[in-house]
Design an enzyme around this catalytic site. Structure first.
Site, PDB file in Angstrom:
ATOM      1  N   THR A   9     136.102 -98.313  31.462  1.00  0.00           N
ATOM      2  CA  THR A   9     135.550 -99.549  30.899  1.00  0.00           C
ATOM      3  C   THR A   9     134.185 -99.275  30.294  1.00  0.00           C
ATOM      4  OG1 THR A   9     134.977-101.862  31.335  1.00  0.00           O
ATOM      5  CG2 THR A   9     134.426-100.287  33.063  1.00  0.00           C
ATOM      6  N   ASN A  10     133.853-100.063  29.280  1.00  0.00           N
ATOM      7  CA  ASN A  10     132.495-100.026  28.739  1.00  0.00           C
ATOM      8  C   ASN A  10     131.718-101.248  29.179  1.00  0.00           C
ATOM      9  OD1 ASN A  10     132.342 -97.605  27.163  1.00  0.00           O
ATOM     10  ND2 ASN A  10     133.929 -98.529  25.872  1.00  0.00           N
ATOM     11  N   ASN A  11     132.322-102.057  30.050  1.00  0.00           N
ATOM     12  CA  ASN A  11     131.689-103.296  30.485  1.00  0.00           C
ATOM     13  C   ASN A  11     131.020-103.053  31.845  1.00  0.00           C
ATOM     14  OD1 ASN A  11     131.295-105.814  31.753  1.00  0.00           O
ATOM     15  ND2 ASN A  11     132.776-106.782  30.392  1.00  0.00           N
ATOM     16  N   ASP A  70     142.215-104.949  31.618  1.00  0.00           N
ATOM     17  CA  ASP A  70     142.162-105.835  30.458  1.00  0.00           C
ATOM     18  C   ASP A  70     142.261-107.248  30.993  1.00  0.00           C
ATOM     19  OD1 ASP A  70     141.822-105.525  27.535  1.00  0.00           O
ATOM     20  OD2 ASP A  70     143.459-106.969  27.530  1.00  0.00           O
ATOM     21  N   GLY A 152     130.310-113.031  30.830  1.00  0.00           N
ATOM     22  CA  GLY A 152     131.393-113.646  30.053  1.00  0.00           C
ATOM     23  C   GLY A 152     131.421-115.161  30.193  1.00  0.00           C
TER      24      GLY A 152
HETATM   25  P1  ITT Z   1     136.358-102.953  28.437  1.00  0.00           P
HETATM   26  O1  ITT Z   1     137.510-103.200  27.480  1.00  0.00           O
HETATM   27  O2  ITT Z   1     135.512-101.803  28.018  1.00  0.00           O
HETATM   28  O3  ITT Z   1     136.827-102.861  29.859  1.00  0.00           O
HETATM   29  P2  ITT Z   1     135.610-105.651  27.644  1.00  0.00           P
HETATM   30  O4  ITT Z   1     134.523-106.595  28.052  1.00  0.00           O
HETATM   31  O5  ITT Z   1     135.811-105.412  26.164  1.00  0.00           O
HETATM   32  O6  ITT Z   1     135.381-104.249  28.398  1.00  0.00           O
HETATM   33  P3  ITT Z   1     138.219-106.904  27.747  1.00  0.00           P
HETATM   34  O7  ITT Z   1     138.634-106.419  26.420  1.00  0.00           O
HETATM   35  O8  ITT Z   1     139.193-106.847  28.886  1.00  0.00           O
HETATM   36  O9  ITT Z   1     136.941-106.131  28.297  1.00  0.00           O
HETATM   37  O10 ITT Z   1     137.683-108.398  27.570  1.00  0.00           O
HETATM   38  C1  ITT Z   1     137.432-109.146  28.697  1.00  0.00           C
HETATM   39  C2  ITT Z   1     136.672-110.391  28.308  1.00  0.00           C
HETATM   40  O11 ITT Z   1     137.221-111.493  29.055  1.00  0.00           O
HETATM   41  C3  ITT Z   1     135.220-110.287  28.740  1.00  0.00           C
HETATM   42  O12 ITT Z   1     134.412-109.740  27.727  1.00  0.00           O
HETATM   43  C4  ITT Z   1     134.891-111.730  29.064  1.00  0.00           C
HETATM   44  O13 ITT Z   1     134.631-112.432  27.869  1.00  0.00           O
HETATM   45  C5  ITT Z   1     136.204-112.244  29.650  1.00  0.00           C
HETATM   46  N1  ITT Z   1     136.250-112.001  31.106  1.00  0.00           N
HETATM   47  C6  ITT Z   1     137.060-111.145  31.787  1.00  0.00           C
HETATM   48  N2  ITT Z   1     136.799-111.165  33.097  1.00  0.00           N
HETATM   49  C7  ITT Z   1     135.805-112.053  33.259  1.00  0.00           C
HETATM   50  C8  ITT Z   1     135.080-112.503  34.379  1.00  0.00           C
HETATM   51  O14 ITT Z   1     135.306-112.019  35.599  1.00  0.00           O
HETATM   52  N3  ITT Z   1     134.125-113.417  34.200  1.00  0.00           N
HETATM   53  C9  ITT Z   1     133.881-113.919  32.970  1.00  0.00           C
HETATM   54  N4  ITT Z   1     134.483-113.531  31.850  1.00  0.00           N
HETATM   55  C10 ITT Z   1     135.445-112.599  31.988  1.00  0.00           C
END
Ligand code: ITT
Length: 198
Positions: A9-11, A70, A152
């Protein structure tokens, strides 16, 4: 030595949550830890598809055990949008504040506030075997932001059975009940019961 698994993940928020949900059982390596700095484009239109894509790029390059997450918010009154497009709902580059602004605007005058967070984890072991794990938490979308924790859409999502948004909870409270916690617990259970050699 503890078994090591890469979390692709990049998050940073996801990484912190997953490390804390995993506890001490395994050592979670980040993409930085393995010096992976390439951009991954999420080109699929399902959680499973994008999860596979993110895990596979790491497995193909390093042949090590890894998993991805995801996830997104599905809102009933918006036909399950933003869904897989949650991160980029208001366009690119990713901007969580703009995403919430757009969501609240789309939800103006919508009496049905039902929503759910979903996580799909794709795990690939060091033999290349693929497994998926799911986590869903139902709840509702608020009329405005509450709280400053999390990331998020946390400030506008109240899980069923509570009266606070995820952003009003402590990290440990959220990590106890969240979609991510449910999916990670399924993964942990699988790892413990399948004698997976990492
Ligand atoms: P990686 O793909 O690098 O893991 P990302 O943030 O791009 O990171 P996703 O494509 O899975 O991940 O998008 C997930 C989005 O969904 C995230 O950016 C939030 O906007 C939302 N999200 C997911 N889980 C969440 C949470 O626990 N709390 C709040 N928002 C969440």
């Amino acid at each position: 030595m503890k078994n090591e698994i890469v979390f692709a993940t990049n998050n940073k928020h996801k990484l912190d949550e997953v490390i804390s949900i995993f506890g001490d059982a395994y050592k979670i390596l980040s993409l930085n830890d393995i010096n992976f700095y390439e951009e991954v484009h999420e080109t699929e239109n399902t959680f499973e598809g994008n999860a596979l894509l993110k895990a596979r790029i790491i497995y193909d390059k390093y042949k090590i055990a890894c998993f991805s997450d995801d996830s997104g918010l599905e809102v009933a009154a918006l036909n399950n949008a933003p869904g897989v497009f949650s991160a980029r709902y208001a366009g690119e580059p990713v901007n969580h504040e703009k995403n919430i602004d757009k969501l609240l605007k789309e939800m103006t005058n919508k009496p049905n506030r039902d929503a759910r967070f979903r996580t799909v984890i794709c795990f690939i072991n060091n033999q290349g075997v693929i497994n998926y794990f799911n986590g869903i938490i139902k709840g509702s979308v608020t009329q405005e932001r509450y709280g400053t924790g999390g990331f998020g859409y946390d400030a506008v999502f109240i899980p069923e059975g509570d009266d606070r948004t995820f952003a009003q909870m402590t990290a440990s409270e959220k990590n106890h009940i969240s979609h991510r916690a449910l999916a990670v617990k399924e993964l942990l259970n699988f790892l413990e019961n399948n004698y997976i050699t990492l």
